[in-house]
Design a protein around this motif. Structure first.
Motif, PDB file in Angstrom:
ATOM      1  N   GLN A 241       0.830  -1.207   0.000  1.00 40.26           N
ATOM      2  CA  GLN A 241       0.000   0.000   0.000  1.00 40.26           C
ATOM      3  C   GLN A 241       0.865   1.259   0.000  1.00 40.26           C
ATOM      4  OE1 GLN A 241      -2.557  -0.577   3.386  1.00 40.26           O
ATOM      5  NE2 GLN A 241      -3.769  -2.189   2.386  1.00 40.26           N
ATOM      6  N   MET A 242       1.986   1.203   0.762  1.00 37.36           N
ATOM      7  CA  MET A 242       2.901   2.342   0.775  1.00 37.36           C
ATOM      8  C   MET A 242       3.500   2.579  -0.601  1.00 37.36           C
ATOM      9  SD  MET A 242       6.345   3.156   0.663  1.00 37.36           S
ATOM     10  CE  MET A 242       7.091   1.573   0.997  1.00 37.36           C
ATOM     11  N   LEU A 243       3.895   1.499  -1.295  1.00 39.07           N
ATOM     12  CA  LEU A 243       4.491   1.645  -2.619  1.00 39.07           C
ATOM     13  C   LEU A 243       3.494   2.250  -3.601  1.00 39.07           C
ATOM     14  CD1 LEU A 243       6.455  -1.728  -2.961  1.00 39.07           C
ATOM     15  CD2 LEU A 243       7.408   0.533  -2.534  1.00 39.07           C
ATOM     16  N   VAL A 244       2.265   1.769  -3.577  1.00 40.85           N
ATOM     17  CA  VAL A 244       1.233   2.282  -4.480  1.00 40.85           C
ATOM     18  C   VAL A 244       0.968   3.755  -4.188  1.00 40.85           C
ATOM     19  CG1 VAL A 244      -1.201   2.125  -5.123  1.00 40.85           C
ATOM     20  CG2 VAL A 244       0.161   0.042  -4.856  1.00 40.85           C
ATOM     21  N   GLN A 245       0.877   4.086  -2.913  1.00 39.32           N
ATOM     22  CA  GLN A 245       0.573   5.466  -2.515  1.00 39.32           C
ATOM     23  C   GLN A 245       1.659   6.445  -2.945  1.00 39.32           C
ATOM     24  OE1 GLN A 245       0.163   5.957   1.710  1.00 39.32           O
ATOM     25  NE2 GLN A 245      -0.177   8.158   1.591  1.00 39.32           N
ATOM     26  N   THR A 246       2.902   6.007  -2.871  1.00 41.38           N
ATOM     27  CA  THR A 246       4.017   6.917  -3.135  1.00 41.38           C
ATOM     28  C   THR A 246       4.598   6.778  -4.538  1.00 41.38           C
ATOM     29  OG1 THR A 246       5.518   5.329  -2.075  1.00 41.38           O
ATOM     30  CG2 THR A 246       4.668   7.123  -0.717  1.00 41.38           C
ATOM     31  N   GLY A 247       4.078   5.830  -5.340  1.00 40.20           N
ATOM     32  CA  GLY A 247       4.486   5.744  -6.736  1.00 40.20           C
ATOM     33  C   GLY A 247       5.752   4.966  -7.007  1.00 40.20           C
TER      34      GLY A 247
END
Length: 551
Positions: A241-247
């Motif tokens: 989720q962190m990776l998706v949120q921050t690109g």
């Protein structure tokens, strides 16, 4: 330079991995065979081209919609756009065809064929290079340069001991000294944080990778981790989720960004804040002589063209080659003017860069840079006035220190020293993808009177050196979005003047009244209070306005 120090790291909170990762078992409890899956390309990596009404509320600037509904089948004319920056990769497949070519200059004959004062300036000019081909990359901050000059004159003195005629300079010394010391303190603390964060996250990521039995922690793997262990699945999904949120596509990319932030902080200490550092002898000019024009070299790429290449792609990456990305402007010629080092640019170089661009036919100039002291401000303002006389529009980034520019000016400022508003400049803050509390990019400067408008500047996908593509964040990315819109309008409506382009772009900005976090704080504020227009630029609305009869 006006882009954040590895800006996305702020969003990660540095040590974002769960403590369990650091102690993850080296023997995975329950895993399938090691798997390596390529990270998927986002469905719309160029989200800033989208339309809020038609594309699920994504806060883009309606470029795709404008082309499909308003500009399809219409003829465009060439527009010359100067990119004053750190350099452009002139070999990039998505930029080669759209680069400006000086038609009066013969390639590599060592002669100044067009008699403009610059030999072999085929693609533009480099004010950070020497006649021997060497180039400046790192530079000191302006505070550092000022303190290095003023400290020998005023250290240990009181104001009353200074001659009356010199007291203004003494006051500047005290102000610069305070600013410099604060930056040194911040740099020391940041360097410690970066080192600790990188070590912890590298260790944690390795622990999870081993525990899962995979070669790479990318989004595909973390979304459906190859384990039944509930704790590992929870950790994996949290990082996904962190990776998706921050690109980011993978933890490798995160660690690379963190390492880059660490290196940038070390460079700041070694170069930006080093009172003894002075690379200017490489150029061989007279730094204090603002009238000097005859210096530099033809190398418009320089030693690090990442920033300028990314900016150039946003404005006008090839829209006809069916590869890579789509630039905003359709029929652009990108002129490279190298004047911005890794550190603070010099006023003399900025003034000369503006003049060079104007004299060689630029109609719009992108200026994604800035600083908080301007010792040769009159020279820059004289160049800006010269551009105004020639009908050239300047687009300037607002800066990335989450400052209120109504209280603290960043230079080149949107007002002259006289207090008059600069008529041919647009100052741009950075917005993010979603219409929620995070709409105003956390790093962006703002100002109800000093910032004109906002544009997408968070996780902007564009060209990178070496034929690559990737995301960068900063008001440096927001400014070329506006430049691309200006160039598109000028291309389809060539009769528009710089003043008319500015009026249309600002009048057509989409007002937004979402309650957002004021950049740099948790305070909620109406987004419309962050700029004079209260909105985000919008090409669709701008074209509609340009189609109306000119008043």
């Amino acid at each position: 330079m006006a882009y954040p120090l590895s800006a996305r790291l702020r969003l990660l909170g540095f040590s974002f991995l769960l403590p369990a990762l650091a102690s993850a078992q080296s023997t995975p409890p329950s895993v399938s065979a090691p798997t390596t899956v390529a990270a998927p390309v986002p469905a719309a990596p160029q989200w800033y081209l989208l339309d809020a009404e038609q594309d699920g509320g994504v806060m883009g600037v309606s470029v795709t919609r404008a082309y499909q509904e308003l500009l399809q089948g219409k003829a465009s004319t060439p527009v010359v756009v100067a990119v004053i920056d750190a350099g452009i990769d002139t070999t990039h497949a998505d930029l080669r065809r759209v680069l400006w070519r000086n038609p009066r200059e013969i390639v590599s004959n060592g002669q100044d064929d067009d008699q403009n004062g610059y030999a072999d300036d085929v693609r533009g000019w480099n004010y950070l290079g020497g006649a021997d081909g060497r180039n400046i990359n790192q530079e000191a901050l302006e505070e550092t340069r000022l303190l290095a000059r003023l400290q020998p004159l005023y250290k240990g003195k009181t104001r009353t001991a200074v001659p009356t005629a010199k007291r203004a300079e003494y006051d500047l010394y005290l102000k610069v000294k305070k600013s410099y010391e604060a930056k040194v303190k911040e740099n020391v603390e940041q360097l410690q944080n970066y080192r600790q964060a990188y070590a912890e996250n590298a260790q944690g990521a390795e622990g999870l990778r081993v525990a899962l039995g995979v070669a790479r922690l990318d989004t595909a793997t973390l979304r459906t981790p190859p384990t039944q262990d509930p704790e590992l699945r929870q950790v994996s999904r949290g990082i996904y989720q962190m990776l998706v949120q921050t690109g980011f596509a993978s933890m490798d990319d995160v660690l690379m960004e963190m390492k880059k932030g660490l290196q940038e902080t070390q460079d700041q200490q070694e170069y930006g804040l080093n009172l003894q550092f002075n690379p200017r002898p490489i150029v061989g000019d007279q730094p204090d002589n603002v009238k000097q024009r005859d210096y530099g070299n033809r190398d418009v790429t320089g030693p690090d063209a990442l920033h300028g290449t990314h900016v150039a792609g946003i404005i006008g990456a090839d829209r006809e080659n069916r590869e890579g990305i789509l630039g905003i402007a359709p029929n652009v010629q990108l002129m490279a003017v190298r004047a911005i080092p890794d550190g603070d640019e010099r006023d003399k170089d900025v003034a000369n860069a503006i003049r060079y661009a104007v004299d060689n036919g630029a109609q719009i100039i992108n200026m994604s840079f800035g600083k908080y002291y301007s010792p040769q401000r009159p020279a820059v303002e004289e160049a800006i006035r010269y551009a105004d006389q020639k009908g050239v529009l300047l687009i300037h980034s607002a800066g990335n220190e989450n400052n209120d520019l109504d209280k603290t000016l960043q230079y080149p400022a949107p007002v002259f020293q006289s207090g008059q508003r600069i008529p041919n400049m647009i100052t741009v803050g950075a917005s993010a993808r979603l219409n929620d509390e995070s709409l105003a990019a956390d790093f962006s400067n703002f100002g109800k009177t000093q910032v004109d408008v906002f544009a997408p500047g968070h996780q902007i996908y564009s060209t990178l050196p070496g034929g690559k593509y990737g995301n960068l964040s900063g008001t440096s990315m927001a400014a070329p979005v506006v430049t691309g819109i200006a160039a598109t309008l000028k291309s389809y409506f060539p009769q528009l003047t710089a003043a008319q382009l500015k009026r249309i772009i600002l009048a057509s900005a989409q007002p937004v009244h979402t309650k957002v976090r004021q950049p740099g704080s948790t305070k909620l504020i109406d987004f419309a209070e962050l700029s004079s227009t209260g909105g985000i630029v919008n090409l669709y609305r701008a074209v509609q306005l340009a189609q109306q009869p000119t008043p």
